[in-house]
Design an enzyme around this catalytic site. Structure first.
Site, PDB file in Angstrom:
ATOM      1  N   ASP A 173       0.830  -1.197   0.073  1.00  0.00           N
ATOM      2  CA  ASP A 173      -0.013  -0.032   0.028  1.00  0.00           C
ATOM      3  C   ASP A 173       0.953   1.099  -0.106  1.00  0.00           C
ATOM      4  O   ASP A 173       1.997   1.412   0.698  1.00  0.00           O
ATOM      5  CB  ASP A 173      -0.767   0.152   1.268  1.00  0.00           C
ATOM      6  N   HIS A 202       3.769  -2.405   3.436  1.00  0.00           N
ATOM      7  CA  HIS A 202       3.425  -0.799   2.785  1.00  0.00           C
ATOM      8  C   HIS A 202       4.788  -0.293   2.308  1.00  0.00           C
ATOM      9  O   HIS A 202       5.929  -0.646   2.749  1.00  0.00           O
ATOM     10  CB  HIS A 202       3.266   0.066   4.172  1.00  0.00           C
TER      11      HIS A 202
END
Length: 263
Positions: A57, A208
């Site tokens: 992400d 992430h």
């Protein structure tokens, strides 16, 4: 012998039952799901291969994404990057590099807010706004979404499905955003936050590539090597779903035609 006398229902009850029937007919697909609580995102997939979905992400920053791309290129691994549209618009050359190097792009929404706090029209606007930006930059159709903060409810899932999206969660969380140190990130993926729940075929791993997760750069090479040593393949989510016979939980196996969300 007992005589059973049936009372004629009152007009008030008849009207109430009529209203309920109308609601069920008008919103039959979504109503069933709302009452049964059976709309879920995809956490993992059932596969007969050794494949694991690798995802990142990104919602802010520019220091972490490029080193991660360098590692993936060196290891010959492709992943799915879920991008927020404001970040993508601000970092278009980096987004184009992600695409050119063979990675998959998914949506991480527009504003980084919990979609389950919004009405259906607002949810739709968030999704379509992000889609327009990402498709303009990448030239690819965007049909996977990971909602900001992983927040969802029936309305979010139904609205996304209506727009042709599959909502993707994760079954293995690196917790890299907590900055626990590279060793902890490696352990969370390989062994699981709870012992015995490490990555296995069909799982979807959450990392992430935002600047909030600097440990990922140091942990990722070890994670990739250890998983490869076990005979696993790390692939984008779209490819994992193409290999799957179904998804988990069962409530994530939505039928092909879109479900109409409640207004």
């Amino acid at each position: 012998m007992r005589i059973i006398i049936f009372k004629r229902p009152s007009w008030r009850n008849i009207v109430l039952w009529g209203i309920l029937l109308f609601v069920l007919v008008a919103y039959r697909e979504n109503a069933t799901s709302v009452f049964s609580g059976k709309l879920k995102p995809i956490y993992s997939a059932t596969v007969q291969t050794q494949s694991i979905g690798l995802t990142f992400d990104i919602s802010w920053g520019e220091k972490t994404a490029e080193p991660i791309l360098d590692i993936l290129k060196q290891e010959g691994v492709h992943a799915t990057f879920f991008l927020s549209s404001p970040w993508a618009d601000k970092h278009q050359p980096l987004v184009q590099r992600i695409v050119l190097e063979g990675h998959e792009i998914g949506s991480h929404g527009n504003r980084h807010i919990d979609l389950n706090t919004l009405g259906a029209l607002e949810i739709e606007n968030e999704i379509t706004t992000s889609q327009q930006v990402l498709e303009r930059i990448t030239g690819h159709s965007i049909r996977l979404i990971r909602t900001p903060n992983g927040a969802y409810n029936n309305k979010v899932i139904a609205t996304a499905h209506k727009l042709g999206y599959r909502v993707i969660q994760w079954s293995v969380d690196s917790l890299d955003w907590k900055r626990p140190g590279p060793g902890a990130v490696i352990n969370n993926v390989l062994n699981g936050i709870q012992p015995g729940h490490g990555a296995k075929p069909g799982d979807i791993i959450l990392f992430h590539a935002s600047d909030s997760a600097p440990d990922t750069v140091q942990a990722l090479p070890t994670v990739i090597k250890r998983l490869k040593d076990k005979g696993y393949s790390l692939i984008p989510v779209g490819k994992l779903l193409a290999e799957s016979s179904n998804t988990w939980p069962p409530e994530s196996n939505l039928k092909e035609e879109p479900i109409a969300p409640a207004n």
